[in-house]
Design a protein around this motif. Structure first.
Motif, PDB file in Angstrom:
ATOM      1  N   LEU A 230    -117.620 -48.008  44.502  1.00 43.93           N
ATOM      2  CA  LEU A 230    -117.046 -47.335  45.322  1.00 43.93           C
ATOM      3  C   LEU A 230    -118.071 -46.322  45.909  1.00 43.93           C
ATOM      4  O   LEU A 230    -119.007 -46.230  45.669  1.00 43.93           O
ATOM      5  CB  LEU A 230    -116.462 -46.507  44.427  1.00 43.93           C
ATOM      6  CG  LEU A 230    -114.836 -47.650  43.737  1.00 43.93           C
ATOM      7  CD1 LEU A 230    -114.376 -46.295  42.869  1.00 43.93           C
ATOM      8  CD2 LEU A 230    -114.565 -48.087  44.674  1.00 43.93           C
ATOM      9  N   SER A 231    -117.538 -46.838  47.825  1.00 44.74           N
ATOM     10  CA  SER A 231    -117.733 -45.315  48.210  1.00 44.74           C
ATOM     11  C   SER A 231    -117.045 -44.608  48.631  1.00 44.74           C
ATOM     12  O   SER A 231    -115.137 -45.476  47.790  1.00 44.74           O
ATOM     13  CB  SER A 231    -118.358 -46.698  50.141  1.00 44.74           C
ATOM     14  OG  SER A 231    -117.218 -47.484  50.391  1.00 44.74           O
ATOM     15  N   PRO A 232    -117.404 -43.361  49.217  1.00 41.90           N
ATOM     16  CA  PRO A 232    -115.880 -42.736  49.327  1.00 41.90           C
ATOM     17  C   PRO A 232    -114.914 -43.486  49.823  1.00 41.90           C
ATOM     18  O   PRO A 232    -115.227 -43.931  50.765  1.00 41.90           O
ATOM     19  CB  PRO A 232    -116.683 -41.239  49.689  1.00 41.90           C
ATOM     20  CG  PRO A 232    -117.842 -41.693  49.064  1.00 41.90           C
ATOM     21  CD  PRO A 232    -118.140 -43.110  48.785  1.00 41.90           C
ATOM     22  N   THR A 233    -113.640 -42.857  49.427  1.00 42.51           N
ATOM     23  CA  THR A 233    -112.379 -43.067  50.203  1.00 42.51           C
ATOM     24  C   THR A 233    -111.564 -42.170  50.855  1.00 42.51           C
ATOM     25  O   THR A 233    -111.312 -40.519  50.436  1.00 42.51           O
ATOM     26  CB  THR A 233    -111.270 -43.944  48.767  1.00 42.51           C
ATOM     27  OG1 THR A 233    -110.815 -43.245  47.825  1.00 42.51           O
ATOM     28  CG2 THR A 233    -112.135 -45.526  48.801  1.00 42.51           C
ATOM     29  N   PRO A 234    -110.893 -42.234  51.820  1.00 47.69           N
ATOM     30  CA  PRO A 234    -110.270 -41.556  52.554  1.00 47.69           C
ATOM     31  C   PRO A 234    -109.159 -40.491  51.780  1.00 47.69           C
ATOM     32  O   PRO A 234    -108.401 -39.527  52.370  1.00 47.69           O
ATOM     33  CB  PRO A 234    -109.717 -41.783  53.979  1.00 47.69           C
ATOM     34  CG  PRO A 234    -109.827 -43.566  53.246  1.00 47.69           C
ATOM     35  CD  PRO A 234    -110.962 -43.813  52.486  1.00 47.69           C
ATOM     36  N   ASP A 235    -108.523 -41.371  50.693  1.00 49.61           N
ATOM     37  CA  ASP A 235    -107.364 -40.578  50.062  1.00 49.61           C
ATOM     38  C   ASP A 235    -106.822 -40.887  49.180  1.00 49.61           C
ATOM     39  O   ASP A 235    -108.164 -42.995  48.673  1.00 49.61           O
ATOM     40  CB  ASP A 235    -105.847 -40.954  51.254  1.00 49.61           C
ATOM     41  CG  ASP A 235    -106.067 -42.266  51.584  1.00 49.61           C
ATOM     42  OD1 ASP A 235    -105.000 -43.143  50.917  1.00 49.61           O
ATOM     43  OD2 ASP A 235    -106.183 -42.879  51.962  1.00 49.61           O
ATOM     44  N   ALA A 236    -106.068 -40.908  48.515  1.00 51.03           N
ATOM     45  CA  ALA A 236    -106.496 -40.904  46.681  1.00 51.03           C
ATOM     46  C   ALA A 236    -105.166 -42.655  46.590  1.00 51.03           C
ATOM     47  O   ALA A 236    -105.604 -43.061  45.956  1.00 51.03           O
ATOM     48  CB  ALA A 236    -105.009 -40.062  45.983  1.00 51.03           C
ATOM     49  N   GLU A 237    -104.157 -43.160  47.613  1.00 51.33           N
ATOM     50  CA  GLU A 237    -103.661 -44.184  47.314  1.00 51.33           C
ATOM     51  C   GLU A 237    -104.649 -45.373  48.103  1.00 51.33           C
ATOM     52  O   GLU A 237    -104.839 -46.933  47.066  1.00 51.33           O
ATOM     53  CB  GLU A 237    -102.353 -44.443  48.279  1.00 51.33           C
ATOM     54  CG  GLU A 237    -101.732 -45.412  48.701  1.00 51.33           C
ATOM     55  CD  GLU A 237    -100.958 -45.457  49.812  1.00 51.33           C
ATOM     56  OE1 GLU A 237     -99.940 -45.087  48.944  1.00 51.33           O
ATOM     57  OE2 GLU A 237    -100.920 -45.118  51.195  1.00 51.33           O
TER      58      GLU A 237
END
Length: 380
Positions: A230-237
């Motif tokens: 995984l790359s970092p994601t902007p939000d929990a959803e």
């Protein structure tokens, strides 16, 4: 360490084909993958360089089988065993002596003394435990993320084994990933208990990737069962739906260990509404199954944006399911599997949505088709 046949009931097969399965069916898939890894290790153990390590592994299995199971389930062990067994079979360069790392990890977990000769490397991993730098077996433990009822490890694969084309982050901001994973898990456990329970059964390791300039990147390696890249994601959803997506891939990897769904040797390629490149049948099936999970996630999310995502991916997955069924690329079992999958998507596509959501999804789909056709020619 026993290996036996694995059977999936007709009911579980249907449930898996329809995108679910539940923890029990998914646990069967995980145990089947463990059995596959053990079979590969047994074949590697025929090499003299691996015999002492295999003997230690067997000794640990007699006194602490749970320690061996925990190590065999680590994604890096499955990846190493697959790579090494194939190399041995093909007469290519292989490193069977690296079984020592797996055997030592099991012994350390069980408290059994380790007396093995290790391959001459400066850095190696003790699978499921951590990274060893220098002589001895002192290791830096893998970071862990405690979630409700289970634990995820964060592993950067210091011992290698990840294909060059799959980038892995050079370092990890552990507090940031802990916060992100916990927020995503809380959302899944609260709002999507079915997919959450399956994820907890199948995924044990998260490997951070570098930030992606094009948005969130994620991947699952078939041989590294149980790991999500995984790359970092902007939000929990966004992270939550990505976890569902990759868990679907992991489930299908294990299903395809047990059942031949795609005919071997086929050279047909297909349009995939989520990719910029043509896909072979197996790849298209994987994408279709993953996007069945994605559509199911958005189906139960609130808000206008979720309606657009649901409209987009339910239609896209049905298009590819129908393309597979119209082809000659599936086995009879594969046809049965995809028919169940398509039945779910047809029912979802019949559900009414706000016209604005349907229109927005159709616009996105048309833009993707236009880009694809510009690059590859007319759809077939």
């Amino acid at each position: 360490m026993t290996v036996g046949p694995f059977r999936v009931s007709a009911a579980d097969f249907t449930a898996l084909a329809r995108g679910g399965g539940g923890p029990s069916a998914v646990r069967t898939l995980r145990l089947a993958r463990r059995s596959r890894t053990l079979l590969l290790i047994r074949s590697i153990a025929a090499d003299p360089a691996a015999r002492d390590a295999f003997a230690l592994l067997c000794e640990v299995a007699r006194v602490a089988p749970e320690a061996v199971d925990r190590v065999l389930d680590h994604p890096s062990v499955g990846a190493w065993a697959t790579r090494t067994a194939l190399a041995v079979r093909r007469g290519e360069a292989a490193r069977p002596a690296e079984l020592a790392f797996t055997a030592a990890a099991a012994a350390v977990r069980a408290g059994v003394p380790v007396d093995l000769e290790f391959p001459p490397v400066e850095v190696f991993s003790l699978p499921s435990l951590g990274v060893v730098v220098g002589p001895g077996l002192a290791y830096e433990p893998l970071p862990e993320v405690e979630l409700d009822g289970f634990t995820l490890q964060v592993d950067l694969w210091a011992g290698g084994g990840v294909p060059d084309e799959l980038p892995v982050a050079s370092e990890v901001d552990v507090p940031r990933w802990r916060d992100a994973l916990r927020a995503a898990w809380d959302l899944l456990a609260r709002d999507h208990p079915g997919p959450a329970a399956e994820f907890a059964e199948v995924v044990t390791v998260v490997t951070p990737m570098p930030s992606s300039p094009s948005g969130t990147s994620s991947a699952t390696l078939a041989d590294a069962f149980g790991c999500v890249f995984l790359s970092p994601t902007p939000d929990a959803e966004t992270l939550a739906v990505t976890l569902v997506h990759e868990a679907q891939h992991s489930k299908l990897v294990a299903v395809m260990d047990l059942f031949a769904l795609v005919r071997p040797g086929g050279d047909a390629v297909f349009y995939a509404p989520w990719r910029e490149d043509p896909r072979p049948a197996a790849g298209l099936l994987h994408g279709t199954y993953a996007h069945l999970g994605v559509a199911g996630f958005w189906r139960s999310r609130p808000g206008p944006a979720a309606r657009v995502e649901y409209a987009r991916w339910r239609s896209a997955a049905l298009v590819t399911a129908e393309a597979l069924l119209a082809s000659d690329e599936l086995t009879p079992t594969g046809v049965r599997f995809v028919r169940e999958l398509a039945a779910v998507l047809r029912a979802w596509c019949a559900e009414p949505l706000p016209p604005a959501a349907e229109a927005a999804a159709a616009t996105e789909a048309a833009a993707h088709r236009s880009r694809w056709q510009a690059a590859h020619g007319p759809l077939t």
